[in-house]
Motif scaffolding. Structure first.
Motif, PDB file in Angstrom:
ATOM      1  N   SER A  17     -11.573 -70.202  -5.497  1.00 28.15           N
ATOM      2  CA  SER A  17     -12.671 -70.614  -4.624  1.00 28.15           C
ATOM      3  C   SER A  17     -13.816 -69.608  -4.704  1.00 28.15           C
ATOM      4  CB  SER A  17     -12.179 -70.724  -3.179  1.00 28.15           C
ATOM      5  OG  SER A  17     -13.259 -70.818  -2.279  1.00 28.15           O
ATOM      6  N   PHE A  18     -15.007 -70.076  -5.017  1.00 30.71           N
ATOM      7  CA  PHE A  18     -16.183 -69.214  -5.037  1.00 30.71           C
ATOM      8  C   PHE A  18     -16.474 -68.673  -3.642  1.00 30.71           C
ATOM      9  CE2 PHE A  18     -16.904 -71.289  -9.072  1.00 30.71           C
ATOM     10  CZ  PHE A  18     -17.497 -70.293  -9.835  1.00 30.71           C
ATOM     11  N   THR A  19     -16.284 -69.510  -2.646  1.00 29.97           N
ATOM     12  CA  THR A  19     -16.583 -69.099  -1.261  1.00 29.97           C
ATOM     13  C   THR A  19     -15.667 -67.953  -0.825  1.00 29.97           C
ATOM     14  OG1 THR A  19     -17.300 -71.338  -0.685  1.00 29.97           O
ATOM     15  CG2 THR A  19     -16.716 -69.860   1.123  1.00 29.97           C
ATOM     16  N   LYS A  20     -14.362 -68.111  -1.038  1.00 32.51           N
ATOM     17  CA  LYS A  20     -13.411 -67.088  -0.610  1.00 32.51           C
ATOM     18  C   LYS A  20     -13.612 -65.772  -1.369  1.00 32.51           C
ATOM     19  CE  LYS A  20      -9.751 -70.259   0.866  1.00 32.51           C
ATOM     20  NZ  LYS A  20      -8.364 -70.714   0.626  1.00 32.51           N
ATOM     21  N   SER A  21     -13.842 -65.853  -2.672  1.00 34.64           N
ATOM     22  CA  SER A  21     -14.044 -64.636  -3.473  1.00 34.64           C
ATOM     23  C   SER A  21     -15.346 -63.933  -3.114  1.00 34.64           C
ATOM     24  CB  SER A  21     -14.035 -64.975  -4.969  1.00 34.64           C
ATOM     25  OG  SER A  21     -12.735 -65.314  -5.393  1.00 34.64           O
ATOM     26  N   SER A  22     -16.401 -64.706  -2.857  1.00 35.83           N
ATOM     27  CA  SER A  22     -17.669 -64.086  -2.482  1.00 35.83           C
ATOM     28  C   SER A  22     -17.545 -63.383  -1.142  1.00 35.83           C
ATOM     29  CB  SER A  22     -18.781 -65.142  -2.428  1.00 35.83           C
ATOM     30  OG  SER A  22     -18.501 -66.134  -1.435  1.00 35.83           O
ATOM     31  N   GLU A  23     -16.811 -63.977  -0.214  1.00 35.04           N
ATOM     32  CA  GLU A  23     -16.594 -63.343   1.093  1.00 35.04           C
ATOM     33  C   GLU A  23     -15.790 -62.058   0.946  1.00 35.04           C
ATOM     34  OE1 GLU A  23     -14.694 -66.374   3.353  1.00 35.04           O
ATOM     35  OE2 GLU A  23     -16.565 -67.430   3.862  1.00 35.04           O
ATOM     36  N   HIS A  24     -14.836 -62.056   0.021  1.00 37.55           N
ATOM     37  CA  HIS A  24     -14.006 -60.862  -0.195  1.00 37.55           C
ATOM     38  C   HIS A  24     -14.860 -59.673  -0.626  1.00 37.55           C
ATOM     39  CE1 HIS A  24     -10.500 -58.479  -1.394  1.00 37.55           C
ATOM     40  NE2 HIS A  24     -11.175 -58.184  -2.496  1.00 37.55           N
ATOM     41  N   PHE A  25     -15.873 -59.940  -1.449  1.00 33.54           N
ATOM     42  CA  PHE A  25     -16.729 -58.869  -1.959  1.00 33.54           C
ATOM     43  C   PHE A  25     -18.018 -58.718  -1.134  1.00 33.54           C
ATOM     44  CE2 PHE A  25     -14.222 -60.064  -5.740  1.00 33.54           C
ATOM     45  CZ  PHE A  25     -13.695 -58.819  -6.063  1.00 33.54           C
ATOM     46  N   TYR A  26     -18.058 -59.376   0.028  1.00 33.74           N
ATOM     47  CA  TYR A  26     -19.212 -59.285   0.936  1.00 33.74           C
ATOM     48  C   TYR A  26     -20.514 -59.672   0.217  1.00 33.74           C
ATOM     49  CZ  TYR A  26     -15.805 -56.720   3.691  1.00 33.74           C
ATOM     50  OH  TYR A  26     -14.678 -56.361   4.372  1.00 33.74           O
ATOM     51  N   GLU A  42     -22.312 -64.644 -21.422  1.00 29.76           N
ATOM     52  CA  GLU A  42     -22.047 -63.514 -22.316  1.00 29.76           C
ATOM     53  C   GLU A  42     -20.899 -63.818 -23.261  1.00 29.76           C
ATOM     54  OE1 GLU A  42     -22.027 -59.418 -20.814  1.00 29.76           O
ATOM     55  OE2 GLU A  42     -22.670 -60.230 -18.883  1.00 29.76           O
ATOM     56  N   VAL A  43     -19.874 -64.494 -22.755  1.00 31.58           N
ATOM     57  CA  VAL A  43     -18.715 -64.834 -23.576  1.00 31.58           C
ATOM     58  C   VAL A  43     -19.084 -65.926 -24.577  1.00 31.58           C
ATOM     59  CG1 VAL A  43     -16.356 -65.751 -23.548  1.00 31.58           C
ATOM     60  CG2 VAL A  43     -17.101 -64.148 -21.770  1.00 31.58           C
ATOM     61  N   GLY A  44     -19.951 -66.835 -24.170  1.00 34.16           N
ATOM     62  CA  GLY A  44     -20.375 -67.901 -25.051  1.00 34.16           C
ATOM     63  C   GLY A  44     -19.400 -69.053 -25.134  1.00 34.16           C
ATOM     64  N   ALA A  45     -18.663 -69.284 -24.051  1.00 41.83           N
ATOM     65  CA  ALA A  45     -17.708 -70.396 -24.011  1.00 41.83           C
ATOM     66  C   ALA A  45     -17.527 -70.835 -22.571  1.00 41.83           C
ATOM     67  CB  ALA A  45     -16.366 -69.970 -24.604  1.00 41.83           C
ATOM     68  N   THR A  46     -17.104 -72.074 -22.408  1.00 43.29           N
ATOM     69  CA  THR A  46     -16.827 -72.566 -21.058  1.00 43.29           C
ATOM     70  C   THR A  46     -15.504 -71.982 -20.581  1.00 43.29           C
ATOM     71  OG1 THR A  46     -17.988 -74.638 -21.528  1.00 43.29           O
ATOM     72  CG2 THR A  46     -16.475 -74.617 -19.638  1.00 43.29           C
ATOM     73  N   LEU A  47     -15.573 -71.217 -19.497  1.00 53.05           N
ATOM     74  CA  LEU A  47     -14.391 -70.513 -19.009  1.00 53.05           C
ATOM     75  C   LEU A  47     -13.705 -71.237 -17.856  1.00 53.05           C
ATOM     76  CD1 LEU A  47     -15.748 -66.827 -19.023  1.00 53.05           C
ATOM     77  CD2 LEU A  47     -14.501 -68.042 -20.825  1.00 53.05           C
ATOM     78  N   TYR A  48     -14.458 -72.062 -17.147  1.00 58.36           N
ATOM     79  CA  TYR A  48     -13.887 -72.706 -15.961  1.00 58.36           C
ATOM     80  C   TYR A  48     -14.602 -74.021 -15.677  1.00 58.36           C
ATOM     81  CZ  TYR A  48     -18.078 -70.972 -13.677  1.00 58.36           C
ATOM     82  OH  TYR A  48     -19.401 -70.722 -13.343  1.00 58.36           O
ATOM     83  N   ILE A  49     -13.953 -74.818 -14.883  1.00 57.64           N
ATOM     84  CA  ILE A  49     -14.541 -76.064 -14.392  1.00 57.64           C
ATOM     85  C   ILE A  49     -14.423 -76.048 -12.872  1.00 57.64           C
ATOM     86  CG2 ILE A  49     -14.369 -78.572 -14.361  1.00 57.64           C
ATOM     87  CD1 ILE A  49     -13.108 -78.385 -17.150  1.00 57.64           C
ATOM     88  N   ALA A  50     -15.560 -76.165 -12.185  1.00 57.51           N
ATOM     89  CA  ALA A  50     -15.574 -76.118 -10.728  1.00 57.51           C
ATOM     90  C   ALA A  50     -15.881 -77.491 -10.157  1.00 57.51           C
ATOM     91  CB  ALA A  50     -16.603 -75.103 -10.243  1.00 57.51           C
ATOM     92  N   ASN A  51     -15.091 -77.882  -9.177  1.00 59.19           N
ATOM     93  CA  ASN A  51     -15.341 -79.126  -8.455  1.00 59.19           C
ATOM     94  C   ASN A  51     -14.924 -78.929  -7.002  1.00 59.19           C
ATOM     95  OD1 ASN A  51     -12.461 -79.425  -8.463  1.00 59.19           O
ATOM     96  ND2 ASN A  51     -12.616 -80.301 -10.536  1.00 59.19           N
ATOM     97  N   ARG A  52     -14.922 -80.014  -6.255  1.00 59.84           N
ATOM     98  CA  ARG A  52     -14.618 -79.892  -4.827  1.00 59.84           C
ATOM     99  C   ARG A  52     -13.193 -79.393  -4.557  1.00 59.84           C
ATOM    100  NH1 ARG A  52     -17.310 -85.333  -2.106  1.00 59.84           N
ATOM    101  NH2 ARG A  52     -19.498 -84.820  -2.604  1.00 59.84           N
ATOM    102  N   SER A  53     -12.297 -79.660  -5.480  1.00 63.09           N
ATOM    103  CA  SER A  53     -10.903 -79.256  -5.273  1.00 63.09           C
ATOM    104  C   SER A  53     -10.666 -77.796  -5.629  1.00 63.09           C
ATOM    105  CB  SER A  53      -9.958 -80.135  -6.104  1.00 63.09           C
ATOM    106  OG  SER A  53     -10.258 -80.021  -7.490  1.00 63.09           O
ATOM    107  N   GLY A  54     -11.650 -77.141  -6.247  1.00 63.01           N
ATOM    108  CA  GLY A  54     -11.514 -75.736  -6.592  1.00 63.01           C
ATOM    109  C   GLY A  54     -11.928 -75.440  -8.016  1.00 63.01           C
ATOM    110  N   VAL A  55     -11.448 -74.316  -8.519  1.00 63.65           N
ATOM    111  CA  VAL A  55     -11.803 -73.844  -9.856  1.00 63.65           C
ATOM    112  C   VAL A  55     -10.597 -73.970 -10.778  1.00 63.65           C
ATOM    113  CG1 VAL A  55     -12.582 -71.874 -11.239  1.00 63.65           C
ATOM    114  CG2 VAL A  55     -13.526 -72.250  -8.948  1.00 63.65           C
ATOM    115  N   THR A  56     -10.821 -74.575 -11.947  1.00 67.36           N
ATOM    116  CA  THR A  56      -9.773 -74.702 -12.960  1.00 67.36           C
ATOM    117  C   THR A  56     -10.236 -73.979 -14.221  1.00 67.36           C
ATOM    118  OG1 THR A  56      -9.130 -76.870 -12.106  1.00 67.36           O
ATOM    119  CG2 THR A  56      -8.362 -76.290 -14.309  1.00 67.36           C
ATOM    120  N   PHE A  57      -9.376 -73.143 -14.766  1.00 68.46           N
ATOM    121  CA  PHE A  57      -9.746 -72.387 -15.965  1.00 68.46           C
ATOM    122  C   PHE A  57      -9.408 -73.174 -17.229  1.00 68.46           C
ATOM    123  CE2 PHE A  57      -9.559 -69.086 -12.790  1.00 68.46           C
ATOM    124  CZ  PHE A  57     -10.637 -68.274 -13.124  1.00 68.46           C
ATOM    125  N   THR A  58     -10.323 -73.107 -18.194  1.00 67.15           N
ATOM    126  CA  THR A  58     -10.092 -73.731 -19.497  1.00 67.15           C
ATOM    127  C   THR A  58      -9.172 -72.840 -20.326  1.00 67.15           C
ATOM    128  OG1 THR A  58     -11.985 -72.607 -20.496  1.00 67.15           O
ATOM    129  CG2 THR A  58     -12.404 -74.729 -19.411  1.00 67.15           C
TER     130      THR A  58
END
Length: 306
Positions: A17-26, A42-58
């Motif tokens: 969750s972007f929300t939970k992780s952002s809160e963790h780091f204030y 920077e990596v030059g590749a799709t690393l994740y897919i974000a939707n309402r259910s959360g984040v899924t890593f490729t």
């Protein structure tokens, strides 16, 4: 690519969750998401897919996640080591170690003392070979002193200094057992074991002055130990004289190898003369005191080796 950004990515994998992780780091969710997107660029590749259910890593994201975890872990460990080393250099003082010559030789050959000095370069280490029992009264008045001595497995055999031990901190290192030491032509050499009484009836030379050992042997009759200030003389006598028997400790492979090189045989006793080699320090030592640091280092080194 910054270490902290990799840490953000690792944390995102934990929360999903972007929300939970952002809160963790204030941080605001917007700033946190921006950093993760920049990292992906920077990596030059799709690393994740974000939707309402959360984040899924490729699949690429999972590979990068392993890299990020290892990098962050290595960085944290390296910084911790550097910080500890810096703090260790600030610790100064002296440690006076009292131990029998066999124990001293065993630890010296293993490099433990040298490793301690490398970790704490501004602590002076003073070694005193001899009967460590004599150091016990001094520990009460001097927090710099550490005694390394065998403590009999049978508490009744510690009567000479047991009252003192009750006032100190005792740290067990490893167990040991005494055996008879003879040359290959001695009458005991071909036996699987001998009794202590048989040993006491023969002429013998004790390999090192040791009050605990004397107490153990005193149970089996009168015992008049013959001490020598020169260990080389004792080994020479044992090798050359078929009638002399000594006592040695079964403690380490290095000691056993040394006896084997000298063509000396260890014959177990029928009765167990068992003990525990222990560190004895002042009970009021603080974790930052040099003697405490030395004792903790010795304990950790021995436990990690066994």
């Amino acid at each position: 690519m910054k270490i902290e950004h990799l840490a953000y990515f690792v944390h995102l994998s934990k929360t999903g969750s972007f929300t939970k992780s952002s809160e963790h780091f204030y941080m605001t969710r917007q700033n946190f998401s921006k950093i993760i997107r920049q990292l992906q660029c920077e990596v030059g590749a799709t690393l994740y897919i974000a939707n309402r259910s959360g984040v899924t890593f490729t699949e690429e994201g999972k590979i990068f996640l392993n890299f990020a975890r290892q990098t962050v872990r290595t960085y944290d460990k390296t910084m911790e080591t550097i910080k500890k080393q810096s703090l260790n250099k600030q610790i100064t003082g002296e440690v006076h170690v009292y131990a029998g010559i066999i124990i001293m030789a065993m630890f010296s050959s293993s490099g433990i003392f040298a490793k301690f000095l490398a970790r704490y370069p501004n602590i002076s280490l003073h070694m005193h070979e001899g009967d460590s029992l004599s150091a016990l009264p001094m520990i009460q008045d001097d927090k710099r002193i550490v005694a390394i001595l065998p403590i009999a497995e049978d508490p009744k055999l510690n009567y000479l200094y047991h009252p003192l031990l009750d006032t100190f901190k005792v740290i067990p290192l490893f167990k040991g057992e005494y055996a008879c030491l003879v040359n290959r032509h001695h009458q005991f050499a071909q036996q699987e074991h001998i009794s202590v009484q048989s040993f006491l009836k023969t002429s013998h030379a004790n390999l090192f002055k040791n009050s605990v050992l004397s107490e153990m042997l005193s149970q089996y009759g009168s015992y008049q130990p013959r001490y020598s200030s020169n260990n080389l003389d004792i080994y020479t006598n044992l090798i050359a004289n078929d009638n002399i028997a000594g006592i040695a400790a079964l403690e380490s492979e290095s000691i056993l190898d040394f006896y084997a090189q000298k063509k000396l045989y260890l014959v177990p006793f029928t009765e167990r003369l068992a003990y525990t080699t222990s560190l004895v320090i002042h009970s009021a030592l603080k974790p930052t005191d040099p003697a405490y640091l030395f004792s903790q280092f010795m304990f950790d080194s021995v436990k990690n080796k066994t």
